[in-house]
Design an enzyme around this catalytic site. Structure first.
Site: not given
Ligand code: 5GP
Ligand code: MG
Length: 177
Positions: A103, A165, A99-100, A152
């Site tokens: 969040d 990206r 995972e990147d 963010f």
């Molecule tokens: P989750 O909120 O479900 O953990 O995150 C879902 C997706 O939201 C992540 O895999 C990512 O693609 C995107 N995301 C969450 N936080 C960030 C952030 O700070 N920056 C960006 N660019 N994407 C985010």
């Molecule tokens: Mg992601």
């Protein structure tokens, strides 16, 4: 009016490279004789995956999965589904999800549940970044690059409306931008 958001570097490409090397060493230790299946979560993990596997000098397989969660902009819709699934079977494999960012944890939690149902021999998670302040669903990160503040992030695969990206560093958007 200037509509370009202002970016500040959070982690330089050198810091990212060092974190990727450290993670690769940990992963090698645990997986070098297991022929693991590494599953990258699109799109954000593509750059991390590419750099990580170049540091892994043992047999492995690469797959990608794509879930829809974030729509456009910065907020998750909370509704998640798999929009691009896997070709390789997961049953009996040692699976490592790449995972990147974790969040809210909703997407990763959903994907781990989805994969667990396919009965892998083991299932672990490697995340480049973790934003624990926003967590809504508990997620265990087995291999973590960086803990990040509630900002963010863009760059190194992470986007804002599909832009940024390609930045080599991980940056954050300045308040108000
Ligand atoms: P989750 O909120 O479900 O953990 O995150 C879902 C997706 O939201 C992540 O895999 C990512 O693609 C995107 N995301 C969450 N936080 C960030 C952030 O700070 N920056 C960006 N660019 N994407 C985010
Ligand atoms: Mg992601």
């Amino acid at each position: 009016m200037d509509s370009q958001p202002k970016l500040k570097i959070l982690f330089t490409k050198e810091e990212i490279e060092a974190a990727v090397k450290r993670l690769a060493a940990e992963i090698k230790e645990d997986y070098q004789s297991k022929y693991p299946l590494l599953i990258g979560v699109l799109k954000g993990s593509f750059m991390f995956m590419a750099d990580l596997i170049r540091q892994l000098d043992f047999p492995l397989e690469v797959e990608f999965i794509r879930a829809s969660s974030y729509g456009r902009g910065r907020e998750s819709s909370g509704k998640i589904k798999v929009v691009q699934s896997l070709r390789s079977p997961v049953k009996g494999r040692d699976v490592l999800v790449i995972e990147d960012i974790v969040d809210t944890g909703l997407t990763t939690g959903f994907l781990l549940d989805y994969l667990r149902k396919k009965k892998p021999a083991s299932l672990k998670l490697c995340a480049l970044t973790d934003k624990p302040s926003r967590r809504q669903a508990p997620v265990t990160i087995d291999y973590l690059g960086f803990t990040v503040p509630n900002k963010f992030l863009v760059g190194y695969g992470l986007d804002l409306d599909e832009k940024f990206r390609n930045l080599p560093d991980i940056c954050f958007l300045e308040e108000g931008s």
